[in-house]
Motif scaffolding. Structure first.
Motif, PDB file in Angstrom:
ATOM      1  N   HIS A 230     -12.830  76.977  80.310  1.00 33.94           N
ATOM      2  CA  HIS A 230     -12.236  78.388  80.085  1.00 33.94           C
ATOM      3  C   HIS A 230     -10.588  78.301  79.811  1.00 33.94           C
ATOM      4  O   HIS A 230     -10.053  79.352  79.812  1.00 33.94           O
ATOM      5  CB  HIS A 230     -12.272  79.082  81.434  1.00 33.94           C
ATOM      6  N   GLY A 231     -10.312  77.037  79.817  1.00 33.78           N
ATOM      7  CA  GLY A 231      -8.711  76.830  79.024  1.00 33.78           C
ATOM      8  C   GLY A 231      -8.494  77.271  77.846  1.00 33.78           C
ATOM      9  O   GLY A 231      -9.442  77.556  76.936  1.00 33.78           O
ATOM     10  N   ALA A 232      -7.187  77.375  77.407  1.00 30.81           N
ATOM     11  CA  ALA A 232      -6.778  77.698  76.215  1.00 30.81           C
ATOM     12  C   ALA A 232      -7.388  76.739  75.052  1.00 30.81           C
ATOM     13  O   ALA A 232      -7.628  77.304  74.054  1.00 30.81           O
ATOM     14  CB  ALA A 232      -5.277  77.633  75.899  1.00 30.81           C
ATOM     15  N   ALA A 233      -7.211  75.536  75.256  1.00 29.17           N
ATOM     16  CA  ALA A 233      -7.785  74.626  74.505  1.00 29.17           C
ATOM     17  C   ALA A 233      -9.291  74.765  73.965  1.00 29.17           C
ATOM     18  O   ALA A 233      -9.587  74.489  72.971  1.00 29.17           O
ATOM     19  CB  ALA A 233      -7.268  72.978  74.771  1.00 29.17           C
ATOM     20  N   ARG A 238     -13.522  76.531  70.413  1.00 31.11           N
ATOM     21  CA  ARG A 238     -14.766  77.490  70.045  1.00 31.11           C
ATOM     22  C   ARG A 238     -14.136  78.547  68.723  1.00 31.11           C
ATOM     23  O   ARG A 238     -15.188  78.934  68.155  1.00 31.11           O
ATOM     24  CB  ARG A 238     -14.797  78.357  71.221  1.00 31.11           C
ATOM     25  N   GLU A 239     -12.976  78.739  68.706  1.00 33.33           N
ATOM     26  CA  GLU A 239     -12.426  79.408  67.485  1.00 33.33           C
ATOM     27  C   GLU A 239     -12.752  78.578  66.397  1.00 33.33           C
ATOM     28  O   GLU A 239     -13.260  79.036  65.284  1.00 33.33           O
ATOM     29  CB  GLU A 239     -10.923  79.944  67.792  1.00 33.33           C
ATOM     30  N   ALA A 429       1.247  80.375  74.830  1.00 35.60           N
ATOM     31  CA  ALA A 429       0.998  80.880  76.168  1.00 35.60           C
ATOM     32  C   ALA A 429       0.000  80.303  76.639  1.00 35.60           C
ATOM     33  O   ALA A 429      -1.166  80.352  76.307  1.00 35.60           O
ATOM     34  CB  ALA A 429       0.974  82.370  76.162  1.00 35.60           C
ATOM     35  N   GLY A 430       0.140  79.976  78.148  1.00 37.08           N
ATOM     36  CA  GLY A 430      -1.188  79.605  78.714  1.00 37.08           C
ATOM     37  C   GLY A 430      -1.801  77.987  78.588  1.00 37.08           C
ATOM     38  O   GLY A 430      -2.767  77.746  78.933  1.00 37.08           O
ATOM     39  N   THR A 431      -0.914  77.376  77.859  1.00 30.22           N
ATOM     40  CA  THR A 431      -1.340  75.947  77.372  1.00 30.22           C
ATOM     41  C   THR A 431      -0.817  75.013  78.374  1.00 30.22           C
ATOM     42  O   THR A 431       0.222  75.252  79.094  1.00 30.22           O
ATOM     43  CB  THR A 431      -1.034  75.588  75.844  1.00 30.22           C
ATOM     44  N   GLN A 432      -1.087  73.700  78.198  1.00 31.63           N
ATOM     45  CA  GLN A 432      -0.457  72.572  78.926  1.00 31.63           C
ATOM     46  C   GLN A 432       0.259  71.791  77.968  1.00 31.63           C
ATOM     47  O   GLN A 432       0.258  71.936  76.732  1.00 31.63           O
ATOM     48  CB  GLN A 432      -1.547  71.692  79.766  1.00 31.63           C
ATOM     49  N   ASP A 433       0.620  70.798  78.403  1.00 33.72           N
ATOM     50  CA  ASP A 433       1.628  69.824  77.557  1.00 33.72           C
ATOM     51  C   ASP A 433       0.574  68.819  77.038  1.00 33.72           C
ATOM     52  O   ASP A 433      -0.492  68.727  77.344  1.00 33.72           O
ATOM     53  CB  ASP A 433       2.706  69.231  78.526  1.00 33.72           C
TER      54      ASP A 433
END
Length: 486
Positions: A230-233, A238-239, A429-433
């Motif tokens: 469910h993360g941003a990546a 999926r996009e 926004a909402g991502t990790q490094d």
């Protein structure tokens, strides 16, 4: 404004540096003090109004001469002797200022010194000696109708005149702001690396069909969708899958080639995660490692790498004999096999075209991971056999000119570039490094190992055929090993 937001760290660093330098220089300066003595130049009373008027006119004419006289050795030598100063008249003259306020008959004598008491003493002594010297000139036979009178003796200053901390602080803030803004703009203008979608979509260039955030914390690149579904990546992959589903591929081929301009931009990462994303939508996916120069998928996924694509291309095995399943149902992987001496010739052969044709018949979607475009011609050769090409561009790594050269090479062979994936983008926004995964990296932990019993479930009637047992692959491996020993 976008450039300022993008480069605010470097701008802030330069601004802080400028502020520190200015305030540091201010702190290193020796405090100096100023004291001012005011002398009124008045006209002596005459016998009538005419004499008084002429005296005032004469005083206004002479006052500038008195101001010049105050800074000459004629006046300053007595001051040095009186106060016992260890300096020459010329050095003392540099520390005094004599001014005449506009439309006044007042001389302002200002003395500057590191000692506040000395500054006041110098200003008062100069005023006294100027009066005496002017009087001595008159006593020598020079008739005058004016006299000098001290109206405001200099007092010992209580605050320093320099450095002006408030003024310097304000100046430092202004300079820091300008330096920070200038640095941010300069870095943005001079940086030719791809940083955002508009750097890719210039003119009639390909569209950015996905933006993958930089992430950190995954044990392996291929675990992104497994560990953080469910993360941003994961949503970005999926996009990418969704956008590809609506793309028009050449001759309706459901196959896509992933490549990049340079080594290490994350194309293999994108290939693995795209395969997981497509398979999660109930599709049969074949992931092919067609990088026959620096293969990595078998290491990343923990699969057998000695038999694979090159084995099929040289006729030692069939496709179904060497494909390997991974942990997620619906994904088969065709590893690279042994590295051949002629990768480009093998990838451009009719055998490769036939293999891809067979793969598109057996699977719903085929993903081909290829070598970088600028390094070798493999990707350009393979682009003729797939439905479309996706170019992976790593944010802040590949230069615009390098990406343009890649597009030009693919366009020269008539490749169907369906889009660009902007990879490892920081600051979303909402991502990790970012995590450390690069093209050709070895030693990564595997996401999913092959089935322990090395057997797969037979396909249902009417479904695309899947390897029923692993004995054909075992035979191929034994054959490959035997040929190597011979």
């Amino acid at each position: 404004m976008h450039s300022l937001r993008e480069r605010w760290r470097s701008g802030l660093l330069v601004a802080a540096l400028v502020l520190a330098v200015v305030m540091g220089l201010t702190a290193l300066q020796t405090p100096r003090y100023q004291a001012t003595n005011r002398i009124f130049v008045q006209a002596l009373a005459g016998e009538g109004v005419g004499d008084l008027s002429s005296g005032v006119s004469y005083a206004s004419q002479q006052i500038s001469s008195y101001a010049d006289l105050a800074s000459t050795p004629f006046v300053l030598n007595p001051v040095i002797e009186e106060l016992g100063l260890a300096m020459t008249p010329a050095a003392l003259a540099e520390n005094i200022t004599v001014t005449v306020p506009t439309e006044t008959l007042i001389l302002e004598i200002t003395a500057t010194s590191e000692d506040p008491a000395e500054a006041a003493a110098i200003a008062n002594s100069i005023a006294d000696n100027l009066e005496k010297q002017v009087a001595s000139l008159a006593s020598d036979g020079v008739s005058t109708s004016i006299e000098l009178r001290v109206v405001a003796p200099a007092v010992v200053p209580t605050s320093q005149s320099s450095p002006d901390i408030v003024r310097n602080a304000a100046l430092a803030m202004v300079l820091a702001l300008l330096a920070g803004v200038a640095t941010s703009l300069a870095r943005s203008l001079l940086n030719t690396r791809v940083r955002q979608a508009r750097d890719v979509q210039s003119g009639a260039g390909p569209a950015v069909i996905a933006t993958i955030p930089a992430i950190r914390g995954a044990e392996s690149a291929a675990k992104v969708l497994v560990e953080s579904p469910h993360g941003a990546a994961s949503e970005s992959y999926r996009e990418l899958r969704t956008n590809l589903q609506f793309m028009k591929f050449v001759d309706g081929r459901r196959s896509v080639l992933l490549t990049s301009s340079l080594k290490g931009e994350g194309k293999s990462t994108c290939s693995v995660n795209l395969a997981y994303a497509v398979a999660s939508s109930d599709s049969r996916v074949l992931l092919i490692d067609a990088d026959l120069r620096c293969p990595s998928l078998h290491t990343v996924l923990g699969l057998e790498g000695s038999a694979g694509l090159s084995t099929v291309l040289i006729g030692q095995a069939e496709l179904q004999d060497v494909v390997q399943p991974v942990g997620l149902e619906g994904i088969d992987v065709l590893s690279s096999g042994m590295i051949p001496p002629n990768p480009s010739e093998l990838l451009g052969s009719s055998a490769m075209e036939e293999l891809l044709g067979e793969a598109t018949r057996l699977y719903d979607f085929v993903i081909v991971d290829s070598a970088p475009v600028l390094a070798v011609t493999d990707a350009a050769v393979l682009s003729q056999f797939v439905g479309g090409v996706v170019v992976v561009a790593q944010n802040e790594r590949v230069r615009k000119t390098e990406l343009d050269r890649s597009m030009a090479k693919l366009d020269a062979v008539g490749a169907k570039v369906v889009g660009v994936v902007l990879n490892r983008v920081r600051g979303l926004a909402g991502t990790q490094d970012a995590y450390a995964y690069a093209y050709g990296d070895a030693g990564r932990d595997s996401v999913a190992t092959a089935a322990e019993d090395e057997e797969s479930t037979p396909s249902e009637p009417g479904e695309p055929s899947r390897p029923v047992e692993q004995s054909p692959r075992k035979r191929v491996l034994e054959k490959v090993s035997g040929s190597q020993e011979s």
